[in-house]
Design a protein around this motif. Structure first.
Motif, PDB file in Angstrom:
ATOM      1  N   VAL A  91     -13.713 -50.284 -16.881  1.00 64.90           N
ATOM      2  CA  VAL A  91     -14.069 -51.143 -15.748  1.00 64.90           C
ATOM      3  C   VAL A  91     -15.420 -51.781 -16.044  1.00 64.90           C
ATOM      4  O   VAL A  91     -16.345 -51.098 -16.505  1.00 64.90           O
ATOM      5  CB  VAL A  91     -14.118 -50.343 -14.427  1.00 64.90           C
ATOM      6  N   ALA A  92     -15.529 -53.068 -15.774  1.00 69.36           N
ATOM      7  CA  ALA A  92     -16.795 -53.781 -15.972  1.00 69.36           C
ATOM      8  C   ALA A  92     -17.901 -53.104 -15.170  1.00 69.36           C
ATOM      9  O   ALA A  92     -17.690 -52.671 -14.033  1.00 69.36           O
ATOM     10  CB  ALA A  92     -16.649 -55.238 -15.548  1.00 69.36           C
ATOM     11  N   VAL A  93     -19.076 -53.007 -15.762  1.00 71.59           N
ATOM     12  CA  VAL A  93     -20.189 -52.291 -15.144  1.00 71.59           C
ATOM     13  C   VAL A  93     -20.481 -52.793 -13.735  1.00 71.59           C
ATOM     14  O   VAL A  93     -20.668 -52.006 -12.801  1.00 71.59           O
ATOM     15  CB  VAL A  93     -21.450 -52.366 -16.041  1.00 71.59           C
ATOM     16  N   ALA A  94     -20.512 -54.096 -13.554  1.00 72.76           N
ATOM     17  CA  ALA A  94     -20.822 -54.664 -12.236  1.00 72.76           C
ATOM     18  C   ALA A  94     -19.783 -54.299 -11.183  1.00 72.76           C
ATOM     19  O   ALA A  94     -20.049 -54.411  -9.982  1.00 72.76           O
ATOM     20  CB  ALA A  94     -20.947 -56.183 -12.338  1.00 72.76           C
ATOM     21  N   TRP A  95     -18.620 -53.846 -11.612  1.00 72.14           N
ATOM     22  CA  TRP A  95     -17.529 -53.530 -10.694  1.00 72.14           C
ATOM     23  C   TRP A  95     -17.287 -52.039 -10.537  1.00 72.14           C
ATOM     24  O   TRP A  95     -16.403 -51.629  -9.774  1.00 72.14           O
ATOM     25  CB  TRP A  95     -16.264 -54.242 -11.155  1.00 72.14           C
ATOM     26  N   GLN A  96     -18.038 -51.220 -11.243  1.00 76.57           N
ATOM     27  CA  GLN A  96     -17.849 -49.778 -11.112  1.00 76.57           C
ATOM     28  C   GLN A  96     -18.286 -49.329  -9.724  1.00 76.57           C
ATOM     29  O   GLN A  96     -19.268 -49.804  -9.177  1.00 76.57           O
ATOM     30  CB  GLN A  96     -18.620 -49.050 -12.215  1.00 76.57           C
ATOM     31  N   GLY A  97     -17.508 -48.410  -9.149  1.00 78.85           N
ATOM     32  CA  GLY A  97     -17.796 -47.905  -7.810  1.00 78.85           C
ATOM     33  C   GLY A  97     -17.350 -48.831  -6.692  1.00 78.85           C
ATOM     34  O   GLY A  97     -17.695 -48.614  -5.527  1.00 78.85           O
ATOM     35  N   LYS A  98     -16.553 -49.863  -7.017  1.00 75.95           N
ATOM     36  CA  LYS A  98     -16.123 -50.837  -6.008  1.00 75.95           C
ATOM     37  C   LYS A  98     -14.603 -50.868  -5.824  1.00 75.95           C
ATOM     38  O   LYS A  98     -14.070 -51.834  -5.302  1.00 75.95           O
ATOM     39  CB  LYS A  98     -16.643 -52.226  -6.376  1.00 75.95           C
ATOM     40  N   GLY A  99     -13.929 -49.828  -6.277  1.00 80.05           N
ATOM     41  CA  GLY A  99     -12.489 -49.726  -6.045  1.00 80.05           C
ATOM     42  C   GLY A  99     -11.602 -50.238  -7.155  1.00 80.05           C
ATOM     43  O   GLY A  99     -10.377 -50.140  -7.053  1.00 80.05           O
ATOM     44  N   VAL A 100     -12.184 -50.778  -8.211  1.00 80.58           N
ATOM     45  CA  VAL A 100     -11.362 -51.307  -9.304  1.00 80.58           C
ATOM     46  C   VAL A 100     -10.597 -50.186  -9.995  1.00 80.58           C
ATOM     47  O   VAL A 100      -9.375 -50.282 -10.200  1.00 80.58           O
ATOM     48  CB  VAL A 100     -12.218 -52.096 -10.317  1.00 80.58           C
ATOM     49  N   GLY A 101     -11.290 -49.122 -10.352  1.00 79.66           N
ATOM     50  CA  GLY A 101     -10.635 -47.990 -11.009  1.00 79.66           C
ATOM     51  C   GLY A 101      -9.560 -47.380 -10.127  1.00 79.66           C
ATOM     52  O   GLY A 101      -8.459 -47.063 -10.598  1.00 79.66           O
ATOM     53  N   SER A 102      -9.850 -47.225  -8.850  1.00 81.76           N
ATOM     54  CA  SER A 102      -8.858 -46.673  -7.912  1.00 81.76           C
ATOM     55  C   SER A 102      -7.629 -47.565  -7.821  1.00 81.76           C
ATOM     56  O   SER A 102      -6.489 -47.075  -7.802  1.00 81.76           O
ATOM     57  CB  SER A 102      -9.467 -46.510  -6.518  1.00 81.76           C
ATOM     58  N   THR A 103      -7.838 -48.872  -7.765  1.00 82.51           N
ATOM     59  CA  THR A 103      -6.730 -49.813  -7.647  1.00 82.51           C
ATOM     60  C   THR A 103      -5.867 -49.784  -8.910  1.00 82.51           C
ATOM     61  O   THR A 103      -4.637 -49.743  -8.827  1.00 82.51           O
ATOM     62  CB  THR A 103      -7.260 -51.233  -7.369  1.00 82.51           C
ATOM     63  N   LEU A 104      -6.501 -49.794 -10.072  1.00 86.08           N
ATOM     64  CA  LEU A 104      -5.760 -49.716 -11.338  1.00 86.08           C
ATOM     65  C   LEU A 104      -5.001 -48.393 -11.443  1.00 86.08           C
ATOM     66  O   LEU A 104      -3.818 -48.369 -11.804  1.00 86.08           O
ATOM     67  CB  LEU A 104      -6.715 -49.843 -12.523  1.00 86.08           C
ATOM     68  N   LEU A 105      -5.677 -47.294 -11.139  1.00 87.34           N
ATOM     69  CA  LEU A 105      -5.066 -45.974 -11.285  1.00 87.34           C
ATOM     70  C   LEU A 105      -3.903 -45.801 -10.315  1.00 87.34           C
ATOM     71  O   LEU A 105      -2.852 -45.267 -10.692  1.00 87.34           O
ATOM     72  CB  LEU A 105      -6.131 -44.894 -11.082  1.00 87.34           C
ATOM     73  N   ALA A 106      -4.051 -46.266  -9.080  1.00 84.76           N
ATOM     74  CA  ALA A 106      -2.956 -46.170  -8.107  1.00 84.76           C
ATOM     75  C   ALA A 106      -1.738 -46.947  -8.590  1.00 84.76           C
ATOM     76  O   ALA A 106      -0.596 -46.461  -8.491  1.00 84.76           O
ATOM     77  CB  ALA A 106      -3.422 -46.682  -6.742  1.00 84.76           C
ATOM     78  N   ALA A 107      -1.942 -48.144  -9.126  1.00 87.34           N
ATOM     79  CA  ALA A 107      -0.831 -48.951  -9.630  1.00 87.34           C
ATOM     80  C   ALA A 107      -0.141 -48.252 -10.804  1.00 87.34           C
ATOM     81  O   ALA A 107       1.093 -48.192 -10.871  1.00 87.34           O
ATOM     82  CB  ALA A 107      -1.326 -50.337 -10.041  1.00 87.34           C
ATOM     83  N   ALA A 108      -0.927 -47.721 -11.727  1.00 86.41           N
ATOM     84  CA  ALA A 108      -0.355 -47.065 -12.908  1.00 86.41           C
ATOM     85  C   ALA A 108       0.393 -45.790 -12.528  1.00 86.41           C
ATOM     86  O   ALA A 108       1.484 -45.527 -13.061  1.00 86.41           O
ATOM     87  CB  ALA A 108      -1.455 -46.750 -13.918  1.00 86.41           C
ATOM     88  N   LEU A 109      -0.156 -45.013 -11.614  1.00 91.72           N
ATOM     89  CA  LEU A 109       0.509 -43.768 -11.233  1.00 91.72           C
ATOM     90  C   LEU A 109       1.786 -44.029 -10.433  1.00 91.72           C
ATOM     91  O   LEU A 109       2.738 -43.261 -10.514  1.00 91.72           O
ATOM     92  CB  LEU A 109      -0.452 -42.857 -10.469  1.00 91.72           C
ATOM     93  N   ASP A 110       1.822 -45.135  -9.700  1.00 90.32           N
ATOM     94  CA  ASP A 110       3.063 -45.517  -9.027  1.00 90.32           C
ATOM     95  C   ASP A 110       4.154 -45.784 -10.063  1.00 90.32           C
ATOM     96  O   ASP A 110       5.289 -45.324  -9.909  1.00 90.32           O
ATOM     97  CB  ASP A 110       2.831 -46.751  -8.150  1.00 90.32           C
ATOM     98  N   VAL A 111       3.817 -46.509 -11.116  1.00 89.58           N
ATOM     99  CA  VAL A 111       4.789 -46.763 -12.176  1.00 89.58           C
ATOM    100  C   VAL A 111       5.154 -45.456 -12.888  1.00 89.58           C
ATOM    101  O   VAL A 111       6.327 -45.186 -13.154  1.00 89.58           O
ATOM    102  CB  VAL A 111       4.265 -47.816 -13.176  1.00 89.58           C
ATOM    103  N   ALA A 112       4.151 -44.629 -13.177  1.00 91.09           N
ATOM    104  CA  ALA A 112       4.405 -43.352 -13.857  1.00 91.09           C
ATOM    105  C   ALA A 112       5.385 -42.489 -13.064  1.00 91.09           C
ATOM    106  O   ALA A 112       6.313 -41.901 -13.628  1.00 91.09           O
ATOM    107  CB  ALA A 112       3.091 -42.604 -14.066  1.00 91.09           C
ATOM    108  N   ASP A 113       5.187 -42.437 -11.752  1.00 89.52           N
ATOM    109  CA  ASP A 113       6.019 -41.584 -10.897  1.00 89.52           C
ATOM    110  C   ASP A 113       7.388 -42.187 -10.603  1.00 89.52           C
ATOM    111  O   ASP A 113       8.401 -41.493 -10.679  1.00 89.52           O
ATOM    112  CB  ASP A 113       5.324 -41.340  -9.550  1.00 89.52           C
ATOM    113  N   ASN A 114       7.411 -43.456 -10.252  1.00 94.44           N
ATOM    114  CA  ASN A 114       8.613 -44.055  -9.678  1.00 94.44           C
ATOM    115  C   ASN A 114       9.452 -44.871 -10.636  1.00 94.44           C
ATOM    116  O   ASN A 114      10.579 -45.235 -10.298  1.00 94.44           O
ATOM    117  CB  ASN A 114       8.218 -44.911  -8.473  1.00 94.44           C
ATOM    118  N   TRP A 115       8.917 -45.162 -11.823  1.00 97.67           N
ATOM    119  CA  TRP A 115       9.666 -45.973 -12.774  1.00 97.67           C
ATOM    120  C   TRP A 115       9.807 -45.308 -14.132  1.00 97.67           C
ATOM    121  O   TRP A 115      10.817 -45.468 -14.809  1.00 97.67           O
ATOM    122  CB  TRP A 115       9.005 -47.349 -12.926  1.00 97.67           C
TER     123      TRP A 115
END
Length: 172
Positions: A91-115
């Motif tokens: 995650v870009a430094v200026a964006w750390q702690g602003k939900g980027v990692g959470s948003t990416l991880l939630a999307a990836a784990l949805d695919v991991a679990d459901n697809w």
């Protein structure tokens, strides 16, 4: 009260994102927290990311069209490890702690679990990267072990933590 959270859009990686991903990982502050070498060329990233593999999910987080994060999830191809996959993220430094990692991880784990029907998702993270470790724990990852002197960073040997998230039937 209006929401002042900047809009973060998640897309599957494509050719138009190569320059942005190259710039992301060539930022020294990002490079020091991942296992990438500094000063990688656009062509290196093109070859790495454009490879077509159904077992690999490559995502980017965008803000106003600019790459601000990247996540790769790859299911293992070995038959006895086909229930598992691994994640790598930046995650870009200026964006750390602003939900980027959470948003990416939630999307990836949805695919991991459901697809991909992955039971186990694993990762390694530098043992001193408390923010990332906190993010992974928030998503159910647990510590599994410490790899001592795992990698070189800033001319010093550094430890990494092995973490994994196990999914049980019907829930994460």
């Amino acid at each position: 009260m209006p929401d002042h959270t900047p809009a973060i859009k998640i897309e599957r990686f494509n050719e138009s994102h190569i320059d942005g991903v190259t710039a992301l990982y060539n930022d020294p502050a990002v490079t020091r927290q991942v296992l990438q070498m500094p000063f990688q060329s656009t062509e290196v990233w093109r070859q790495r990311l454009m490879a077509d593999n159904e077992r690999a999910l490559k995502l980017v987080a965008l803000h106003q069209g600019q790459v601000i994060g990247n996540l790769g999830l790859e299911g293992y191809s070995r038959i006895r490890r086909s229930h598992a996959g691994s994640i790598g993220m930046g995650v870009a430094v200026a964006w750390q702690g602003k939900g980027v990692g959470s948003t990416l991880l939630a999307a990836a784990l949805d695919v991991a679990d459901n697809w991909m029907n992955l039971h186990r998702v694993e990762l390694t993270v530098y043992a001193d990267n408390e923010a990332a470790i906190g993010l992974y724990r928030k998503f159910g990852f647990e510590d599994e072990g410490l790899f001592r002197d795992y990698a070189v960073r800033d001319g010093q040997w550094v430890d990494t933590l092995s973490m994994a998230r196990l999914r049980t039937r019907g829930k994460t």
